[in-house]
Design a protein around this motif. Structure first.
Motif, PDB file in Angstrom:
ATOM      1  N   ARG A   1      -4.249  14.796   1.871  1.00 19.87           N
ATOM      2  CA  ARG A   1      -2.756  14.270   1.806  1.00 19.87           C
ATOM      3  C   ARG A   1      -2.000  14.315   3.062  1.00 19.87           C
ATOM      4  O   ARG A   1      -1.164  13.313   3.211  1.00 19.87           O
TER       5      ARG A   1
ATOM      6  N   LEU B   1      -2.922  11.220   5.151  1.00 22.62           N
ATOM      7  CA  LEU B   1      -2.588  10.227   4.408  1.00 22.62           C
ATOM      8  C   LEU B   1      -1.043   9.666   4.682  1.00 22.62           C
ATOM      9  O   LEU B   1      -0.495   8.811   5.091  1.00 22.62           O
ATOM     10  N   TYR B   2      -0.099  10.778   4.485  1.00 26.86           N
ATOM     11  CA  TYR B   2       1.257  10.701   4.685  1.00 26.86           C
ATOM     12  C   TYR B   2       1.499  10.282   6.033  1.00 26.86           C
ATOM     13  O   TYR B   2       2.417   9.542   6.325  1.00 26.86           O
TER      14      TYR B   2
ATOM     15  N   ILE C   1      -5.019   3.438   4.762  1.00 25.30           N
ATOM     16  CA  ILE C   1      -4.107   4.129   3.909  1.00 25.30           C
ATOM     17  C   ILE C   1      -4.755   4.105   2.470  1.00 25.30           C
ATOM     18  O   ILE C   1      -5.182   5.076   1.643  1.00 25.30           O
ATOM     19  N   PHE C   2      -5.268   2.880   2.040  1.00 25.60           N
ATOM     20  CA  PHE C   2      -5.890   2.413   0.958  1.00 25.60           C
ATOM     21  C   PHE C   2      -7.058   3.601   0.718  1.00 25.60           C
ATOM     22  O   PHE C   2      -7.305   4.011  -0.372  1.00 25.60           O
TER      23      PHE C   2
ATOM     24  N   VAL D   1       0.768   6.783   6.584  1.00 24.83           N
ATOM     25  CA  VAL D   1       1.901   5.926   5.988  1.00 24.83           C
ATOM     26  C   VAL D   1       2.912   5.896   6.835  1.00 24.83           C
ATOM     27  O   VAL D   1       3.391   4.707   6.947  1.00 24.83           O
TER      28      VAL D   1
ATOM     29  N   ILE E   1      -8.458  15.101  -2.302  1.00 27.54           N
ATOM     30  CA  ILE E   1      -7.143  14.318  -1.922  1.00 27.54           C
ATOM     31  C   ILE E   1      -6.086  15.339  -1.536  1.00 27.54           C
ATOM     32  O   ILE E   1      -5.316  14.870  -0.885  1.00 27.54           O
TER      33      ILE E   1
ATOM     34  N   LEU F   1       0.917   6.729  -6.550  1.00 23.80           N
ATOM     35  CA  LEU F   1      -0.324   7.521  -6.831  1.00 23.80           C
ATOM     36  C   LEU F   1       0.231   8.951  -6.779  1.00 23.80           C
ATOM     37  O   LEU F   1      -0.343   9.863  -7.600  1.00 23.80           O
TER      38      LEU F   1
ATOM     39  N   MET G   1      -4.643   0.783  -6.477  1.00 20.89           N
ATOM     40  CA  MET G   1      -4.451   2.127  -6.191  1.00 20.89           C
ATOM     41  C   MET G   1      -4.313   2.797  -7.542  1.00 20.89           C
ATOM     42  O   MET G   1      -4.620   4.238  -7.482  1.00 20.89           O
TER      43      MET G   1
ATOM     44  N   VAL H   1       0.957  -1.227  -0.097  1.00 12.07           N
ATOM     45  CA  VAL H   1      -0.155   0.274   0.200  1.00 12.07           C
ATOM     46  C   VAL H   1       0.946   1.379   0.060  1.00 12.07           C
ATOM     47  O   VAL H   1       0.396   2.156  -0.443  1.00 12.07           O
TER      48      VAL H   1
ATOM     49  N   ALA I   1      -6.277   7.121   0.109  1.00  8.42           N
ATOM     50  CA  ALA I   1      -5.585   7.622  -1.105  1.00  8.42           C
ATOM     51  C   ALA I   1      -6.572   7.538  -1.941  1.00  8.42           C
ATOM     52  O   ALA I   1      -6.278   8.161  -3.209  1.00  8.42           O
ATOM     53  N   THR I   2      -7.826   6.457  -1.985  1.00  7.72           N
ATOM     54  CA  THR I   2      -8.397   6.462  -3.192  1.00  7.72           C
ATOM     55  C   THR I   2      -9.969   6.881  -3.124  1.00  7.72           C
ATOM     56  O   THR I   2     -10.736   7.080  -4.053  1.00  7.72           O
TER      57      THR I   2
ATOM     58  N   GLY J   1      -3.249  -0.478   7.229  1.00 10.73           N
ATOM     59  CA  GLY J   1      -3.210  -0.521   5.702  1.00 10.73           C
ATOM     60  C   GLY J   1      -4.338  -0.167   4.811  1.00 10.73           C
ATOM     61  O   GLY J   1      -4.023   0.616   3.961  1.00 10.73           O
TER      62      GLY J   1
END
Lengths: 395, 343, 272
Positions: free
Chosen positions: B307, B310-311, B293-294, B314, B303, A227, A323, A220, B297-298, B290
């Motif tokens: 961001r 998200l970072y 995160i997916f 991660v 977005i 991405l 993704m 991921v 991100a999606t 995990g």
């Protein structure tokens, strides 16, 4: 004088307690228990195969039916049809069917008739609406759907008429996997040659574990990087239209595969006996000549196996492709989107009805994937095994 | 004699230095660049995440249970994801370590190296290591949930009430075993099934690591113990296993770090998009780093706004898996050193 | 089982080293050993006496270590080994069906070529075997451990650091610890497979003294490469050559007046 039988039984395993197990029942039990537990790996492989195949079986047996318009069985004709026919018509499992009372069946039939009545008029006339799209010809061959001008392979599992052509998925998978391998193999093998043959010991000591650390990055995370960062960078370089496409996914996939290929190839290159290299160096060959002309040919089976195992890893990778690109377009173009088998399963299983045709076909794709990786792993392991035996001088 | 050799050597050196070997230069350069490029990618990924994630990470972020809309950078947190990931990994460890260690013991201590048993088990382990993670997910769904779980539910609804009665009558325990009559308890995605699926997936990791550490133990120690009249089991339990413990730990840690980052196997076996509370029971669903995160991100509506979080997420996951990896590498290095010292 | 052991273990004054005519304690009758298809021992018959040091000598690969390992059935551990013939210790056929290998190894201890102390403390190394055989009480353990360390001439050197790691000892000390470990469970026979081959001359001398000491209490069979060593410490010597027993006699006879030409050649250093 011990008899022959005893001797033969004693001759395998280091110190099995083949004797005196009556005297030490605990020891004997423990040994049997350990043996049984050790079979679990075999059991798991069998179970995976069995249960993935089990869920996919109705597709192979032609027991799934997605035809929108079916010839209804009037509830009054309940007794005229055989149980097998009714079971297939109502899409029930044998166990469910066996438990149902006649009145329940009747209700189900009524529901079914009502559902048929509710189908809009325009679909009712569509010849495709009567087709069972889970038949092999719809799964594998392009079909001219009503409203299209020429035969096409389409994966479109939702909607009134469900289209399950798996060819776009196969193409998508191959496309992404091949891009990934084309990117990863030269890099990983080059790095393996450098690290194992040309680099100084200190460099080697640092580079090897660091590259292997790459495999510690969850997929991921690689996906996020692809991405957010890579997609834009690559678009800036190649100026293609769709920002997220098979190319980006393939390169990102390559990142995930590099440590696998590197590790195996490096291992193979290192295991080439030093006598070979020293012989060549003594004849006045330079380091790279030795690496290129002596070591690489000797280690070629290992490098091949690394590629095959890398292929197995790439074809099964899910999250990165999921993704980065997702649309299932039937296209060989590198810069179009692509949807791989793994992505399809991951994205659609949640919305597929448990036990329905879509669910079954997703499982069939899983079985296909399992078979593909199983075969590539077998080939890879076999080649490595033979390579190692040959180096050790065994037959 | 001596002088001659020295002479010859200087001559060769001289000769080499004279002629610029283009191919040698080219080849070393090319392969060296491949190595550098890979290291560069690794560095870029890590730096990108650390730089972007570090500014967004905070104590509040790691310790907050988010509201339903977890895309809002100011109020969101990842506590349930950390807890969920930890929970599933711990349950997995409980299953995978014993099975993996016992299998490794059988392979190294009991089975003859060339016997059919060993060869089949090894082939199975190799194959298991190569099965795609999404197929493990399908397996979890098809086997654990749709087969084991559903049958457990059926068994409980069939025999639960009577068992309950018996227990209540004789032991005065009331387990409410019949409560599951209407809705499935085990026949649906749950933490236990996700953990078991991951346990199957990481079995080869534990087996291989344990085997390696068992093989590193000198045969002399086993012989010494056996010659003192220890049985095989006593030798394994008292001499072999204590020695192999660091190796077993390494295997466990590697399995944990592999499993912590995996998303595909848990997609259909237990992960939840959102849960208001922390998982408390094995039959609960859970949130996961995990998967989160997916999702971030999606599926974010914006977005650019998501961001930073998200970072940050991660970074949390990466710190977890890397910390585990580094611990494993350190343990392994210490064991190797110790073994070398022992000769 | 303790009952069956005790009578033999009461230390008694040993009669002077007897010629190989007295009542045999270990009877090896027609023993052949095969590794797969190859025959490593060829029809060996020899009788060893109680409380005597018997040395097995011969060039490497002659099968002396293999025969030694037959005496406590350590060869059982190796894949594809097959044994014919019979070995009796104290009148019991150790390859009989009802024999418990564990019990056998308790009575026939072994010291290996490479010292192999467990990576535990000195105390725990000796305690390991004792615990295996039912000595649990701390006081019993303490006395038995002190006793065997003293017997192994190690007590004075280690009594202050019983609980530090055995791996910190010198090579010679480690080997004496292994001997202490073996004698702690009071076996009847001690097998020694080149116990001093990896040691320096001083450590070797200490081990040799120790062996001479121990023969008062135990029957000792020692495999050695070193002929001076065999001459110094053994009462009887068996000379092996490529899987065959060439000659077995009192050590004095073997080294001064051997019956066989091959023995003479070997002990005088003409080959091997």
């Amino acid at each position: 004088m011990p008899d022959q039988n005893q001797n033969r039984r004693r001759s395998h395993g280091w110190m099995g307690i083949h004797r005196g197990h009556q005297a030490r029942p605990l020891e004997w039990l423990a040994e049997k228990f350990i043996f049984l537990v050790s079979l679990s790996a075999i059991l798991m492989v069998l179970l995976i195969f069995l249960f993935v195949a089990r869920e996919a079986l109705p597709v192979f047996l032609g027991q799934t039916n997605t035809a929108l318009v079916q010839k209804p069985i009037p509830p009054d004709d309940l007794d005229k049809h055989s149980p097998a026919e009714l079971q297939a018509y109502l899409e029930l499992s044998p166990a469910q069917f066996a438990k149902m009372e006649k009145s329940t069946l009747r209700t189900l039939l009524e529901v079914k008739v009502e559902a048929q009545d509710e189908i809009p008029e325009n679909f009712r006339k569509d010849p495709d609406a009567q087709a069972n799209t889970t038949e092999w010809k719809y799964l594998l061959h392009p079909h001219q759907w009503s409203g299209y001008d020429h035969p096409e392979s389409i994966w479109q599992p939702v909607g009134q008429i469900k289209k399950f052509n798996i060819v776009p998925l196969l193409v998508g998978t191959l496309k992404v996997t091949l891009i990934g391998l084309l990117f990863a193999v030269p890099l990983a093998v080059g790095a393996a040659i450098y690290v194992s043959q040309l680099a100084r010991p200190r460099v080697r000591e640092i580079a090897k574990p660091t590259i292997e650390l790459l495999s510690g990055i969850p997929s991921v995370v690689v996906g996020v990087f692809a991405l957010l960062v890579m997609a834009s960078v690559l678009q800036g370089i190649f100026h293609y239209q769709t920002r997220l496409n098979a190319f980006v996914a393939g390169i990102a996939l390559g990142f995930a595969v590099i440590p696998v290929i590197f590790s195996i190839a490096e291992d193979a290159l290192t295991s080439v006996p030093r006598a070979y290299t020293q012989g060549a160096l003594a004849l006045g060959a330079s380091r790279w000549q030795t690496a290129w002309q002596i070591v690489l040919p000797a280690a070629l089976p290992g490098v091949f196996a690394a590629t095959v195992l890398g292929f197995g890893r790439a074809i099964g990778e899910t999250m990165i492709v999921l993704m980065v690109c997702s649309a299932s377009v039937m296209s060989w173009s590198v810069f179009d989107s692509a949807r791989s088998i793994t992505t399809t399963i991951a994205a659609e299983m949640a919305e597929a009805v448990n036990g329905g045709p879509h669910y079954r076909i997703l499982f069939m794709l899983g079985a296909l994937l399992f078979a593909a990786t199983f075969i590539s792993n077998m080939i890879g392991d076999f080649v490595i095994h033979r390579f190692k035996n040959k180096l050790e001088g065994k037959r | 004699m001596n002088a001659q050799t020295t002479n010859a050597r200087t001559e060769t050196r001289h000769f080499r230095a004279e002629k610029f070997d283009f191919w040698s230069f080219f080849f070393s350069g090319l392969t060296g660049m491949a190595t550098l490029f890979i290291l560069g990618i690794l560095a870029t990924i890590l730096l990108n995440i650390v730089i972007n994630g570090w500014s967004a990470i905070s104590w509040h972020f790691v310790s907050t249970i988010p509201k339903k809309d977890f895309f809002d950078a100011n109020t969101t947190g990842v506590l349930p994801m950390i807890v969920g990931t930890a929970f599933r990994v711990i349950v997995m460890t409980i299953f995978v370590i014993p099975v993996g260690v016992i299998t490794a013991i059988y392979l190294t201590e009991y089975a003859a190296n060339t016997s059919l048993n060993t060869r089949i088990i090894r082939a199975a382990v190799n194959n298991l290591a190569g099965v795609p993670s999404i197929v493990f997910g399908l397996f979890g769904l098809g086997f654990f949930i749709n087969f084991v779980g559903k049958n457990m539910d059926r068994g409980i609804s069939n025999f639960g009430p009577s068992l309950d009665n018996i227990l209540q009558k004789y032991l005065h325990i009331h387990l409410h075993l019949s409560a599951s009559d209407s809705s499935p308890v085990w026949g649906q995605p749950a933490l236990i099934w996700a953990s078991l699926t991951l346990a199957v997936m990481t079995l080869p990791v534990v087996i291989v690591a344990t085997e390696e550490s068992l093989k590193a133990i000198p045969t002399g120690l086993r012989e010494a113990s056996l010659a003192l009249g220890a049985t095989k089991l006593e030798t394994i339990l008292k001499i072999v296993l204590p020695q192999a413990l660091p190796g077993i730990m390494t295997g466990g840690i590697l399995a944990v770090s592999r499993a912590a980052g995996e998303v595909a196997p848990i997609l259909f076996t237990g992960v939840a998009y959102y849960m208001a509370s922390l998982p408390g029971h094995l039959s609960d669903q859970f949130m996961d780093l995990g998967y989160h995160i997916f999702v971030l991100a999606t599926q974010s509506p914006n977005i650019e706004q998501t961001r930073p979080i998200l970072y940050a997420t991660v970074l949390v996951l990466l710190m977890l898996t890397f910390a585990l990896n580094i611990v494993a590498i350190l343990i392994r290095a210490r064991v190797r050193k110790k073994l070398r010292a022992m000769g | 089982m303790a009952e069956t052991l005790t009578p033999k273990l009461v230390p008694k004054e040993i009669s002077a080293a007897s010629a190989p005519t007295a009542a045999p304690f270990i009877e090896i009758e027609g023993v052949s050993l095969y590794y797969g298809a190859s025959r490593a021992l060829k029809n060996i018959s020899v009788h060893l006496e109680e409380k005597v040091v018997t040395a097995f000598i011969g060039p490497s690969g002659c099968g002396k270590s293999t025969l030694l390992r037959c005496l406590n059935r350590m060869n059982d551990l190796i894949d594809g080994v097959r044994i014919e013939g019979s070995i009796k210790i104290g009148g019991h056929d150790i390859y009989a069906k009802d024999v418990d290998v564990i019990e056998l190894r308790k009575r026939v201890g072994m010291v290996f070529q490479k010292s192999n102390p467990f990576p535990k403390s000195i105390y725990e190394n000796v305690a390991y075997g004792l615990r295996l055989h039912g000595v649990k009480a701390k006081s019993d353990l303490d006395t038995r451990i002190e006793e065997s360390l003293q017997q192994a001439a190690l007590w004075e050197e280690v009594k202050d650091r019983l609980h530090s790691s055995a791996l910190g000892l010198s090579g010679g000390q480690q080997q004496r610890l292994c001997i202490a470990r073996a004698i702690a469970i009071k076996p009847e026979v001690i097998l020694m497979d080149e116990p001093a081959s990896a040691l320096d001359p001083i450590a070797t001398a200490r081990i040799e003294d120790l062996i001479l000491d121990l023969k008062k209490y135990f029957t000792i069979v020692i495999v050695t490469h070193n002929m001076q060593q065999a001459a110094r410490i053994s009462d009887h010597t068996a000379f092996f050559y490529i899987g065959e027993l060439v000659e077995f006699a009192s050590t004095t006879k073997i080294f001064t007046n051997p019956a066989q030409k091959r023995t003479e050649d070997y002990v005088s250093g003409r080959f091997g």
